[in-house]
Scaffold this active site. Sequence first.
Site, PDB file in Angstrom:
ATOM      1  N   ARG A 243     -20.161  22.122  39.923  1.00 54.92           N
ATOM      2  CA  ARG A 243     -20.165  21.761  38.495  1.00 54.92           C
ATOM      3  C   ARG A 243     -19.252  22.656  37.650  1.00 54.92           C
ATOM      4  NH1 ARG A 243     -26.421  19.786  38.785  1.00 54.92           N
ATOM      5  NH2 ARG A 243     -25.901  17.623  39.288  1.00 54.92           N
ATOM      6  N   GLU A 363     -20.867  13.908  39.225  1.00 52.78           N
ATOM      7  CA  GLU A 363     -21.577  15.148  39.612  1.00 52.78           C
ATOM      8  C   GLU A 363     -22.784  15.401  38.701  1.00 52.78           C
ATOM      9  OE1 GLU A 363     -19.464  18.265  41.312  1.00 52.78           O
ATOM     10  OE2 GLU A 363     -17.736  17.007  41.763  1.00 52.78           O
TER      11      GLU A 363
HETATM   12  C1  LIG Z   1     -15.143   7.562  39.460  1.00 51.32           C
HETATM   13  C2  LIG Z   1     -16.437   8.036  40.025  1.00 51.32           C
HETATM   14  C3  LIG Z   1     -16.426   8.863  41.148  1.00 51.32           C
HETATM   15  C4  LIG Z   1     -17.630   9.248  41.728  1.00 51.32           C
HETATM   16  N1  LIG Z   1     -17.610   9.987  42.890  1.00 51.32           N
HETATM   17  C5  LIG Z   1     -18.767  10.172  43.564  1.00 51.32           C
HETATM   18  C6  LIG Z   1     -18.771  10.776  44.870  1.00 51.32           C
HETATM   19  O1  LIG Z   1     -17.728  11.195  45.381  1.00 51.32           O
HETATM   20  N2  LIG Z   1     -19.943  10.861  45.535  1.00 51.32           N
HETATM   21  C7  LIG Z   1     -21.113  10.418  45.003  1.00 51.32           C
HETATM   22  O2  LIG Z   1     -22.142  10.517  45.671  1.00 51.32           O
HETATM   23  N3  LIG Z   1     -21.155   9.862  43.763  1.00 51.32           N
HETATM   24  C8  LIG Z   1     -20.020   9.718  43.037  1.00 51.32           C
HETATM   25  N4  LIG Z   1     -20.042   9.157  41.798  1.00 51.32           N
HETATM   26  C9  LIG Z   1     -21.314   8.701  41.250  1.00 51.32           C
HETATM   27  C10 LIG Z   1     -21.780   9.486  40.031  1.00 51.32           C
HETATM   28  O3  LIG Z   1     -22.196  10.765  40.410  1.00 51.32           O
HETATM   29  C11 LIG Z   1     -22.873   8.650  39.352  1.00 51.32           C
HETATM   30  O4  LIG Z   1     -22.223   7.535  38.751  1.00 51.32           O
HETATM   31  C12 LIG Z   1     -23.654   9.431  38.345  1.00 51.32           C
HETATM   32  O5  LIG Z   1     -24.442  10.411  38.962  1.00 51.32           O
HETATM   33  C13 LIG Z   1     -24.576   8.531  37.506  1.00 51.32           C
HETATM   34  O6  LIG Z   1     -25.292   7.636  38.300  1.00 51.32           O
HETATM   35  P1  LIG Z   1     -25.283   6.079  37.875  1.00 51.32           P
HETATM   36  O7  LIG Z   1     -23.886   5.671  37.700  1.00 51.32           O
HETATM   37  O8  LIG Z   1     -26.117   5.320  38.834  1.00 51.32           O
HETATM   38  O9  LIG Z   1     -25.997   6.064  36.442  1.00 51.32           O
HETATM   39  P2  LIG Z   1     -27.578   6.020  36.154  1.00 51.32           P
HETATM   40  O10 LIG Z   1     -28.258   7.088  36.920  1.00 51.32           O
HETATM   41  O11 LIG Z   1     -28.062   4.626  36.302  1.00 51.32           O
HETATM   42  O12 LIG Z   1     -27.598   6.433  34.624  1.00 51.32           O
HETATM   43  C14 LIG Z   1     -27.422   5.470  33.562  1.00 51.32           C
HETATM   44  C15 LIG Z   1     -27.659   6.208  32.238  1.00 51.32           C
HETATM   45  O13 LIG Z   1     -29.009   6.697  32.181  1.00 51.32           O
HETATM   46  C16 LIG Z   1     -29.013   8.103  31.930  1.00 51.32           C
HETATM   47  N5  LIG Z   1     -30.128   8.699  32.647  1.00 51.32           N
HETATM   48  C17 LIG Z   1     -30.511   8.496  33.940  1.00 51.32           C
HETATM   49  N6  LIG Z   1     -31.578   9.228  34.251  1.00 51.32           N
HETATM   50  C18 LIG Z   1     -31.905   9.933  33.135  1.00 51.32           C
HETATM   51  C19 LIG Z   1     -32.915  10.881  32.823  1.00 51.32           C
HETATM   52  N7  LIG Z   1     -33.834  11.266  33.710  1.00 51.32           N
HETATM   53  N8  LIG Z   1     -32.941  11.410  31.563  1.00 51.32           N
HETATM   54  C20 LIG Z   1     -32.019  11.032  30.646  1.00 51.32           C
HETATM   55  N9  LIG Z   1     -31.033  10.150  30.884  1.00 51.32           N
HETATM   56  C21 LIG Z   1     -30.977   9.608  32.112  1.00 51.32           C
HETATM   57  C22 LIG Z   1     -27.667   8.591  32.439  1.00 51.32           C
HETATM   58  O14 LIG Z   1     -27.280   9.806  31.817  1.00 51.32           O
HETATM   59  C23 LIG Z   1     -26.755   7.433  32.079  1.00 51.32           C
HETATM   60  O15 LIG Z   1     -26.375   7.540  30.737  1.00 51.32           O
HETATM   61  C24 LIG Z   1     -18.860   8.828  41.157  1.00 51.32           C
HETATM   62  C25 LIG Z   1     -18.858   8.060  39.992  1.00 51.32           C
HETATM   63  C26 LIG Z   1     -17.684   7.648  39.431  1.00 51.32           C
HETATM   64  C27 LIG Z   1     -17.729   6.797  38.187  1.00 51.32           C
END
Ligand SMILES: Cc1cc2nc3c(=O)[nH]c(=O)nc-3n(C[C@H](O)[C@H](O)[C@H](O)COP(=O)(O)OP(=O)(O)OC[C@H]3O[C@@H](n4cnc5c(N)ncnc54)[C@H](O)[C@@H]3O)c2cc1C
Length: 382
Positions: A243, A363
């Site tokens: 991070r 991340e």
């Molecule tokens: C270009 C890109 C590259 C990536 N690379 C990787 C990779 O190499 N490996 C990998 O494993 N992942 C990767 N990711 C995935 C990334 O880490 C996730 O997209 C991210 O962790 C959010 O998960 P999600 O998209 O499912 O959103 P969600 O978890 O569905 O979140 C949706 C919204 O709800 C909010 N939210 C969720 N839970 C809570 C909570 N408890 N309290 C408050 N707010 C909350 C979030 O902040 C967000 O605004 C990548 C993503 C992108 C877009």
Amino acid sequence: MIDFSLTDEQKALKEMAKEFAEKEMRPNAAKYDRGEEFPYDIIQKAFEVGFMSSEIPEEYGGGGLSHVDTAILCEELAWGCAGMYTTIMANALAVTPIILFGTEEQKKKYLTPFTKEMKLASFCLTEREVGSDAGAVKTRAVKKGDEYIINGAKCFITNGGVADLYIVFASTEPEKRARGMSAFIVPRETEGLTIGKIEDKMGHRASNTAEIFFDDVKVPAENLLGKEGIGFIIAMKTFEGSRPPVGAGGVGVARAALEYAVDYSRTRQQFGKLIGMFQNLAFNVAQMATEIEAARFLVWNAAWMLDRGLPIGKSSAMAKMYGSDVAMKVTSQALEIFGGYGYMKDYPMEKLMRDAKLLQIYEGTNDIQRLIISREVIGRLK
Ligand SMILES: Cc1cc2nc3c(=O)[nH]c(=O)nc-3n(C[C@H](O)[C@H](O)[C@H](O)COP(=O)(O)OP(=O)(O)OC[C@H]3O[C@@H](n4cnc5c(N)ncnc54)[C@H](O)[C@@H]3O)c2cc1C
């Protein structure tokens, strides 16, 4: 008590990274961004100067950079092109579980090749229905004899379509949720591993983001990292280290945007004056410059703590959250200094703003960072 000066080695690293960013990344950034093409040639050059294996310990042939060194490197690379920076840092993210939890055999077998030729790796945690709630992964790993059989799918995986090695988080005991998760080393050539959709993204378009399918993927039991049930710990420990580099990426993106805007403000005239002479604009520049420095010091502090093995959850989350929030704010304000030109693709500003957004999301979204920070500051209330 406090020393903010860089060592001679760190100055040389910063200089080398800046030169690489200036000569190799910046001149090609717009091309790869528009084409969403993977920049193999530049990544090959990044390997040749040691950036693709910079965090691998020296005993396995890597650069053995400290966390502070990595923060310095990341700021310069993201200044050059955030998409290429993400490709480079995704390698560090993926090999970290091996560095932290691998056996001596696993380290020799899987880290050393990354130091001998250009190879890419992916960290596979996220799934279509499992993002922030990372402990709920549905990909399954079932032990049969002396191997594990993995079934499931991962999405949004950086380097996913171009990787040679995958670190895969899968549930070995679903009823235990996060405590039933394990991590596996899966080489690309393993039968049953296929690449799905390559994502068409808003920013970081030089990086490859893919869906990965695991269909009866068999890996030997010795490819388990650590032991069964510690996959969630492996992922979280990895993020604690990764991070601050994301925060450093934010500092690099923000710095690039501010530099472009300042240069522009010194040449653009309106109302018969250079726009840099308007106080609102100059004060915005002062605010942006201050926030960039504050973000850098949060990142360096977290990196310094990591190098000393100090408890890091809160500081690591702060560095990532603040660095990426500053990148988003600064790129937006710096774009405004360009007026309408900032909105046009002929200028670098709109790319920087698109790139900044991802730093707030991957991340762990910044909401998740706020959750980590607030839990430590307030404590867990019942
Ligand atoms: C270009 C890109 C590259 C990536 N690379 C990787 C990779 O190499 N490996 C990998 O494993 N992942 C990767 N990711 C995935 C990334 O880490 C996730 O997209 C991210 O962790 C959010 O998960 P999600 O998209 O499912 O959103 P969600 O978890 O569905 O979140 C949706 C919204 O709800 C909010 N939210 C969720 N839970 C809570 C909570 N408890 N309290 C408050 N707010 C909350 C979030 O902040 C967000 O605004 C990548 C993503 C992108 C877009």
